[in-house]
Design an enzyme around this catalytic site. Structure first.
Site, PDB file in Angstrom:
ATOM      1  N   CYS B 116     -48.003  46.025  13.629  1.00 39.61           N
ATOM      2  CA  CYS B 116     -47.578  47.071  12.699  1.00 39.61           C
ATOM      3  C   CYS B 116     -48.801  47.853  12.209  1.00 39.61           C
ATOM      4  O   CYS B 116     -48.782  49.086  12.178  1.00 39.61           O
ATOM      5  CB  CYS B 116     -46.823  46.468  11.522  1.00 39.61           C
ATOM      6  SG  CYS B 116     -46.286  47.679  10.299  1.00 39.61           S
ATOM      7  N   CYS B 214     -41.202  41.085   7.601  1.00 42.10           N
ATOM      8  CA  CYS B 214     -40.267  41.946   6.880  1.00 42.10           C
ATOM      9  C   CYS B 214     -38.910  42.064   7.565  1.00 42.10           C
ATOM     10  O   CYS B 214     -37.894  42.150   6.905  1.00 42.10           O
ATOM     11  CB  CYS B 214     -40.873  43.325   6.653  1.00 42.10           C
ATOM     12  SG  CYS B 214     -41.204  44.270   8.149  1.00 42.10           S
TER      13      CYS B 214
END
Lengths: 392, 372
Positions: B116, B214
């Site tokens: 990410c 997440c």
């Protein structure tokens, strides 16, 4: 720097006349319309006056108007009322379209979890028109509601509502139209449309926010979403928002009074903007070229991301929108553009500009020029655009 | 065409999660007089399906949920800076979630936070910043980026609060990314950051740090993989190191190297996952000593402190986020690969995880641990 507000489908500025019309009801005639005393009587009289004036604007009877908190509530209430009445008679099928507002689509999705069967009609690729023949073909013995929006909030396409209304009436099937984007922008006569339910919202035609109305034809079922007092003849509990209702009535009258004049200016401005943007390579107009709201322009520019486009236009003093903004404020490719048949990556680069009667030709020219430059700039740094142009 | 009069190097796009760290980063930059804007990245869908219009209303999820976005927005408004939400869901799905699933299915234990940072925060966000005339971006990581005049390179150094140091997850940053990123928390400790947050009245100041990945709230990777790939994970055999069948496993991707709990085996003595073989659909369980090894090969390496390792170098290295660095010797074996030999055997060097090399508090570079 200029500041040009071209996001009138999101909301409009309150008109000065509507604002004036609201002022007496904050502290002068502030009574509760349900109260027996003089203060209450005055408020109740004002409420009745607003109801009559709004009914007149729509060709309805005052008793057919219920005030709500806005368009979403009106949509919810219309669907809820027809669905519950249908279910009581064993009818649990609803027909709608793929480009409805989420106030309709999400409500239908929740009914699906309660055993309702929902047919979502596709729309004509490119234009977004719902075909009346598709509606007719979808009707069943157990259909308890057809709900098709009058004009789309993103692409501005105006649906053949009178035709759909007529065929529903013929089959005695209740018909609701979400006219939130249309009321105040095009002439509407609920009788001619054969509509059984029609939703509207004050802030889309220079009225205040937080107020709307549901037209429900006499004899059609209408159930309250809110339980409590017997306001609105038992159709909506809660003390009426009188200042907002007065502002909405005034704004609607004003918009309709100015309609001819507004159209004479706005339609050529809309078409001028469309013509300028069409000059951009790989730009496409979304929605119908002529059956569209006078204030709506919606384009996709290949190789351009909507979010960056909006921020750069904002930096130039231009308020526009793209796709559908989700609650968090981020942009998802809208269900409307996807339903038009646009591929995901193109639906991402859409730009919606919605005019008001306060927009001038100079505003339009400035905006067109700014968009030309921003699109060019973003394409110059876009790897996607590089690929597209390399493919030629 | 200049869109802004301000100097782009004073214009900073701050990645804000709604948490205390990035909120304070934004506050510090704003106080410094930078022309800041806050950005929250929308990285995965909230369960809506736009395609058929039969969408369900958005649902709350973990890290980039609506309420976190609202926290970030509230902080930005309080600071008087613009706030935007950028939708990077498609890139995130392709470059983080797909890679995560592929890694697990290949028997590795990937680290999506590193992907990410690499593909979203320091690529997509930087590109967007450029398009909008923001010269810099900023995050709330506890690290320091410094330009070393002598070596002519940007260096990535640990945060001064070594307890919170996050340099491990940023080893993949390029020179250009380092040059264009501000880390305002690098010189601060967490208590100092909380103090600044409290002084600004950020009401999220006591929120706990997020730990979960997440997009896998609750940490059930198996369930996520089945949902994401649309395929059930096939059960197979647990084996002893010499190939005897011990029992049935529930899909190789549900296990990670070194795992002892949750195997569902009744064994005479503690057994540990010491090999995962998706090709054979087997998971090998053995004694703890089998987990220890001294060497690893890393692929897909990124070097920060130097362009390449000219000769074998002594360094300290770690193979997981929460581990003290261990003395080792690194040798570059190709343009994108290196070999590392620890002085002492290390437990559960896990393919797919990152290995990061340090010289003191400076990151030399790192890479993805390859399958042995």
């Amino acid at each position: 720097m200029r500041s040009i507000y071209l996001d009138n489908a999101a909301t409009t500025a309150l008109s000065p006349a509507a604002k004036q019309a609201m002022l007496p009801y904050f502290d002068g005639i502030f009574g509760n319309p349900s109260s027996l005393h003089t203060w209450g009587q005055q408020a109740s009289a004002a409420l009745q006056d607003a109801r009559e004036r709004i009914a007149l604007c729509l060709g309805a009877d005052p008793k057919e108007i219920t005030f709500t908190s806005g368009g979403s509530e009106a949509d919810n209430q219309a669907i809820f009322s027809a669905a519950m009445a249908g279910a009581a008679r064993g009818k649990q099928h609803i027909v709608s379209s793929a480009i409805e507002h989420h106030a309709v689509l999400y409500y239908l999705a929740s009914l699906q979890t309660q055993g309702f069967d929902v047919t979502i009609l596709p729309v004509e690729p490119g234009t977004g028109l719902v075909r009346p023949a598709d509606v007719a073909a979808a009707l069943r013995e157990d259909t308890c509601l057809v709900t098709i929006m009058f004009a789309n909030n993103e692409i501005g396409t105006i649906q053949p509502i009178a035709e759909i209304g007529a065929l529903c009436r013929q089959r005695k099937i209740p018909f609701h139209t979400d006219a939130v984007q249309a009321v105040g922008h095009v002439p509407i006569d609920v009788r001619a449309l054969r509509a059984d339910y029609l939703s509207l919202a004050g802030h889309k035609f220079h009225g205040p926010k937080g107020v709307g109305a549901l037209y429900c034809r006499k004899g059609m079922p209408l159930r309250s979403l809110l339980l409590g007092g017997a306001q609105e003849r038992g159709h909506r509990a809660g003390t009426e928002n009188l200042p907002a209702i007065m502002g909405m009535a005034s704004a609607l009258e004003e918009s309709l009074a100015l309609l001819g004049q507004t159209d004479a200016v706005m339609v050529p401005l809309r078409d001028r903007l469309i013509a300028r943007l069409r000059d951009i390579p790989r730009a496409r107009l979304n929605g119908h070229p002529t059956l569209r709201l006078p204030n709506n322009v919606n384009f996709c520019f290949e190789g351009v991301e909507g979010e960056a486009l909006l921020l750069l236009l904002d930096a130039q003093g231009i308020a526009a929108s793209s796709g559908s903004a989700c609650t968090s404020g981020s942009l998802d490719p809208s269900h409307v553009l996807l339903a038009l048949g646009l591929p995901h990556e193109i639906a991402h680069g859409s730009l919606r500009l919605t005019l008001s009667r306060y927009i001038t030709e100079a505003d339009i020219d400035y905006t067109a020029e700014a968009i030309l430059q921003v699109v060019e700039r973003l394409r110059a740094m876009s790897p996607v655009w590089e690929r597209i142009t390399a493919d030629r | 065409m200049p869109f802004h009069s301000a100097d782009p190097s004073r214009r900073v796009l701050v990645a804000m999660s709604g948490g205390v760290d990035s909120s304070v980063a934004a506050a510090l930059l704003a106080a410094e007089g930078c022309d800041c804007a806050g950005v929250t990245l929308k990285l995965f869908r909230d369960g809506e399906d736009n395609a058929g219009g039969r969408a369900a209303p958005p649902r709350e999820r973990s890290c980039c949920s609506l309420s976190d976005t609202e926290d970030a927005r509230a902080v930005a408004h309080r600071l008087g800076i613009p706030f935007y939400v950028f939708n990077f869901t498609e890139r995130f799905e392709r470059q983080v979630m797909d890679r995560f699933a592929a890694g697990y299915l290949a028997g590795e234990t990937p680290n999506p936070c590193i992907d990410c940072n690499r593909f979203i925060k320091f690529s997509a966000l930087l590109e967007r910043a450029s398009a909008l005339d923001y010269g810099l971006i900023s995050t709330g990581h506890y690290v320091r980026a410094e330009f070393d005049e002598g070596g002519g390179r940007w260096l990535l150094r640990k945060g001064l609060d070594t307890d919170k140091d996050q340099s491990y997850v940023l080893y993949a940053m390029t020179q250009e990314q380092l040059a264009r990123t501000r880390f305002p928390l690098g010189e601060l400790t967490k208590p100092q950051v909380r103090e600044i947050a409290a002084a600004h009245g950020f009401w999220n100041a006591r929120k706990r740090d997020s730990q979960d990945i997440c997009f896998v709230p609750g940490g059930d990777y198996g369930a996520f993989l089945e949902r994401w790939t649309g395929r059930a994970l096939p059960p197979g055999d647990f084996l002893t190191p010499d190939g005897c069948v011990l029992g049935r496993h529930k899909g190789t991707a549900r296990y990670t190297l070194g795992q002892r709990k949750g195997l569902g085996l009744a064994l005479p003595r503690p057994g540990y996952v010491c090999a995962i073989c998706p090709a054979e659909n087997t998971v090998t369980v053995g004694d703890e000593p089998l987990l220890f090894s001294r060497e690893l090969e890393a692929r897909d390496i990124n070097l920060i402190a130097c362009a390449r390792l000219e000769r074998p170098v002594r360094c300290r290295a770690k193979v997981r986020y929460r581990q003290a660095e261990q003395p080792a010797e690194a040798e570059q074996t190709g343009p994108d690969t290196l070999r590392l030999r620890f002085d002492q055997p290390q437990r559960a060097i896990t393919p797919g995880q990152a290995v990061v090399l340090y010289d003191g508090d400076t990151v030399i570079g790192g890479g993805t641990i390859g399958s042995a």
